[in-house]
Design a protein around this motif. Structure first.
Motif, PDB file in Angstrom:
ATOM      1  N   SER A   1       0.874  -1.170   0.000  1.00  0.00           N
ATOM      2  CA  SER A   1       0.000   0.000   0.000  1.00  0.00           C
ATOM      3  C   SER A   1       0.911   1.220   0.000  1.00  0.00           C
ATOM      4  O   SER A   1       1.387   1.659   1.053  1.00  0.00           O
ATOM      5  CB  SER A   1      -0.910  -0.013   1.227  1.00  0.00           C
ATOM      6  OG  SER A   1      -1.770   1.103   1.229  1.00  0.00           O
TER       7      SER A   1
ATOM      8  N   ASN B   1      -3.196  -2.510  -2.027  1.00  0.00           N
ATOM      9  CA  ASN B   1      -4.237  -1.788  -1.303  1.00  0.00           C
ATOM     10  C   ASN B   1      -4.169  -0.297  -1.618  1.00  0.00           C
ATOM     11  O   ASN B   1      -3.118   0.329  -1.533  1.00  0.00           O
ATOM     12  CB  ASN B   1      -4.079  -1.973   0.209  1.00  0.00           C
ATOM     13  CG  ASN B   1      -4.894  -0.936   0.987  1.00  0.00           C
ATOM     14  OD1 ASN B   1      -4.336   0.031   1.505  1.00  0.00           O
ATOM     15  ND2 ASN B   1      -6.192  -1.121   1.041  1.00  0.00           N
ATOM     16  N   HIS B   2      -5.297   0.243  -2.011  1.00  0.00           N
ATOM     17  CA  HIS B   2      -5.429   1.693  -2.161  1.00  0.00           C
ATOM     18  C   HIS B   2      -6.900   2.020  -1.893  1.00  0.00           C
ATOM     19  O   HIS B   2      -7.759   1.774  -2.728  1.00  0.00           O
ATOM     20  CB  HIS B   2      -5.007   2.123  -3.566  1.00  0.00           C
ATOM     21  CG  HIS B   2      -4.791   3.601  -3.695  1.00  0.00           C
ATOM     22  ND1 HIS B   2      -4.044   4.325  -2.794  1.00  0.00           N
ATOM     23  CD2 HIS B   2      -5.240   4.491  -4.620  1.00  0.00           C
ATOM     24  CE1 HIS B   2      -4.012   5.594  -3.172  1.00  0.00           C
ATOM     25  NE2 HIS B   2      -4.740   5.723  -4.266  1.00  0.00           N
ATOM     26  N   ASN B   3      -7.177   2.523  -0.715  1.00  0.00           N
ATOM     27  CA  ASN B   3      -8.559   2.729  -0.305  1.00  0.00           C
ATOM     28  C   ASN B   3      -9.192   3.913  -1.020  1.00  0.00           C
ATOM     29  O   ASN B   3      -8.573   4.972  -1.145  1.00  0.00           O
ATOM     30  CB  ASN B   3      -8.636   2.953   1.208  1.00  0.00           C
ATOM     31  CG  ASN B   3      -8.340   1.706   2.002  1.00  0.00           C
ATOM     32  OD1 ASN B   3      -8.513   0.590   1.516  1.00  0.00           O
ATOM     33  ND2 ASN B   3      -7.894   1.882   3.240  1.00  0.00           N
TER      34      ASN B   3
ATOM     35  N   ARG C   1      -7.482   7.977  -7.240  1.00  0.00           N
ATOM     36  CA  ARG C   1      -7.391   6.708  -6.514  1.00  0.00           C
ATOM     37  C   ARG C   1      -7.969   5.570  -7.357  1.00  0.00           C
ATOM     38  O   ARG C   1      -7.381   4.502  -7.464  1.00  0.00           O
ATOM     39  CB  ARG C   1      -8.121   6.818  -5.172  1.00  0.00           C
ATOM     40  CG  ARG C   1      -7.379   7.664  -4.156  1.00  0.00           C
ATOM     41  CD  ARG C   1      -8.142   7.773  -2.846  1.00  0.00           C
ATOM     42  NE  ARG C   1      -7.344   8.498  -1.858  1.00  0.00           N
ATOM     43  CZ  ARG C   1      -6.773   7.960  -0.789  1.00  0.00           C
ATOM     44  NH1 ARG C   1      -6.887   6.671  -0.563  1.00  0.00           N
ATOM     45  NH2 ARG C   1      -6.071   8.693   0.047  1.00  0.00           N
ATOM     46  N   ARG C   2      -9.120   5.807  -7.935  1.00  0.00           N
ATOM     47  CA  ARG C   2      -9.758   4.773  -8.756  1.00  0.00           C
ATOM     48  C   ARG C   2      -8.880   4.404  -9.945  1.00  0.00           C
ATOM     49  O   ARG C   2      -8.793   3.221 -10.318  1.00  0.00           O
ATOM     50  CB  ARG C   2     -11.118   5.262  -9.252  1.00  0.00           C
ATOM     51  CG  ARG C   2     -11.906   4.217 -10.036  1.00  0.00           C
ATOM     52  CD  ARG C   2     -13.087   4.849 -10.728  1.00  0.00           C
ATOM     53  NE  ARG C   2     -12.651   5.945 -11.599  1.00  0.00           N
ATOM     54  CZ  ARG C   2     -13.465   6.861 -12.102  1.00  0.00           C
ATOM     55  NH1 ARG C   2     -14.747   6.837 -11.803  1.00  0.00           N
ATOM     56  NH2 ARG C   2     -12.996   7.815 -12.883  1.00  0.00           N
TER      57      ARG C   2
ATOM     58  N   LEU D   1      -6.279   1.886  -9.008  1.00  0.00           N
ATOM     59  CA  LEU D   1      -6.876   0.563  -8.845  1.00  0.00           C
ATOM     60  C   LEU D   1      -7.160  -0.090 -10.189  1.00  0.00           C
ATOM     61  O   LEU D   1      -7.010  -1.308 -10.343  1.00  0.00           O
ATOM     62  CB  LEU D   1      -8.151   0.670  -8.019  1.00  0.00           C
ATOM     63  CG  LEU D   1      -7.926   1.118  -6.569  1.00  0.00           C
ATOM     64  CD1 LEU D   1      -9.244   1.487  -5.914  1.00  0.00           C
ATOM     65  CD2 LEU D   1      -7.203   0.050  -5.769  1.00  0.00           C
TER      66      LEU D   1
ATOM     67  N   SER E   1      -9.429  -2.548  -1.706  1.00  0.00           N
ATOM     68  CA  SER E   1      -9.860  -1.164  -1.550  1.00  0.00           C
ATOM     69  C   SER E   1     -11.078  -1.095  -0.643  1.00  0.00           C
ATOM     70  O   SER E   1     -12.074  -1.783  -0.871  1.00  0.00           O
ATOM     71  CB  SER E   1     -10.191  -0.538  -2.905  1.00  0.00           C
ATOM     72  OG  SER E   1     -10.492   0.839  -2.756  1.00  0.00           O
TER      73      SER E   1
ATOM     74  N   PRO F   1     -13.617  -5.431  -5.977  1.00  0.00           N
ATOM     75  CA  PRO F   1     -12.311  -5.712  -5.381  1.00  0.00           C
ATOM     76  C   PRO F   1     -12.235  -7.118  -4.822  1.00  0.00           C
ATOM     77  O   PRO F   1     -13.255  -7.717  -4.457  1.00  0.00           O
ATOM     78  CB  PRO F   1     -12.217  -4.671  -4.261  1.00  0.00           C
ATOM     79  CG  PRO F   1     -13.642  -4.462  -3.862  1.00  0.00           C
ATOM     80  CD  PRO F   1     -14.465  -4.612  -5.119  1.00  0.00           C
TER      81      PRO F   1
END
Length: 345
Positions: free
Chosen positions: A158, A179-181, A201-202, A205, A217, A242
């Motif tokens: 992450s 991981n990338h929330n 962010r999207r 992902l 996520s 996810p």
């Protein structure tokens, strides 16, 4: 966003939302729509036990009984340039956290302890907007040292927002999950972060998925979002499809803009967990930060029987968790088998 089909929408037909969920989610494997999730979030407290039982049935049917156990470690702590209002590691806020790097021997030791604790997953985390060359070099050397130590634990990372070249480099290192929330609903995100966008962010992902890594996520609940935005967030995560969704509950951090926010009540946290399970019947739903503060020991067990099928053990990045042995004992008491490392490599 999607609208509930007219034939099953509780607001249109008057049909009880849990009866709809039993047919649609438990039997059909189709997650609830945004409108339906909102109805679940607004269920009366006296129906919480019924809701949790249904969420557990859904988890068992579509995910099985196994629980994935993970440990996390901070490779680079503090000094982040972003202004995520919940985060004690932002360099923009007067928090007690100071910048620090973990050396390679420390990383190897943490991975070894994570394996001994019974985990099959080890996540390397850094407080950055995105990785620079120094950080990627440290990750590469750290993974190499972990493997040379004879440790075959699965490694996730992450490290913030990525470029395509960085995605490709992590794949080459053997990182299997990233991981990338998304952190919160798209409509609420500008209230939480202003130095980058939800779309950025999207996009990270999307590149991660296309490169073949598993996508992890989730986000944090309790940051001033409405029930409507929680329902929005659940469906936006479901659309992302996810592999894993970490469920965090806000820990108000000293020095951050959210330091005086109230902690979510345990019953509300359990209701949210169950609603997210009904929105994502096949997804790994992981207890993450804040569960100890929000739920306590009994609540953690209720969550494991209310849709959760993965858990972070030990400490978090800048907050203490429960001893890993307590969570392992809890899973044994609940007769929930721990996902074996040999099944994941």
């Amino acid at each position: 966003m999607t609208s509930a089909p007219e034939k099953t929408s509780p607001s249109v037909t008057g049909t009880d939302v849990l009866a709809v969920a039993r047919a649609q989610v438990l039997e059909g494997g189709v997650g609830l729509t945004e409108e339906q999730v909102l109805e679940v979030l607004r269920l009366d407290d006296e129906r919480l036990t019924e809701l949790l039982a249904l969420a557990h049935e859904v988890r068992m049917r579509w995910c099985g009984p196994e629980v994935e156990v993970e440990g996390i470690i901070s490779l680079k702590t503090g000094g982040c340039p972003e202004d995520c209002h919940f985060c004690s590691q932002s360099g923009r806020f007067p928090t007690p956290v100071r910048s620090a790097w973990l050396d390679i021997p420390g990383l190897v030791k943490a991975a070894r302890q994570t394996l001994v604790a019974g985990a099959s997953e080890f996540c390397i985390v850094a407080a950055v907007r995105g990785p620079d060359e120094r950080l990627l070099k440290q990750v590469r050397e750290g993974i190499k040292a972990i493997r040379e130590d004879g440790n075959e634990i699965q490694i996730a990372c992450s490290l913030g927002m990525l470029t395509q070249a960085q995605v490709d480099e992590l794949v080459e290192m053997g990182v299997h999950r990233y991981n990338h929330n998304l952190e919160t609903a798209k409509s609420h995100f500008p209230e939480v972060v202003t130095t980058h966008s939800w779309e950025e962010r999207r996009d990270t992902l999307r590149m991660v998925r296309e490169a073949g890594m598993e996508v992890c996520s989730g986000g944090i609940v309790g940051m001033g979002e409405t029930d409507e935005q929680r329902a929005e967030f659940a469906v936006q995560l479901a659309e992302l499809d996810p592999h894993e969704v970490p469920m965090n509950f806000l820990i108000p951090q000293p020095g951050t803009p959210y330091e005086n926010y109230d902690v979510i009540e345990g019953k509300d946290a359990l209701r949210i967990v169950a609603a997210f399970r009904l929105a994502m019947p096949r997804t790994m739903l992981r207890f993450a930060g804040g569960r100890e503060l929000t739920l306590g020991d009994l609540g953690a067990e209720q969550g494991m029987l209310g849709g959760i099928n993965a858990i972070i053990v030990g400490n978090y990045l800048t907050n203490l968790g429960r001893p890993a042995s307590q969570d392992i004992e809890m899973l044994a008491d609940l007769k929930m088998p721990i996902k074996a490392l040999s099944d994941t490599i």
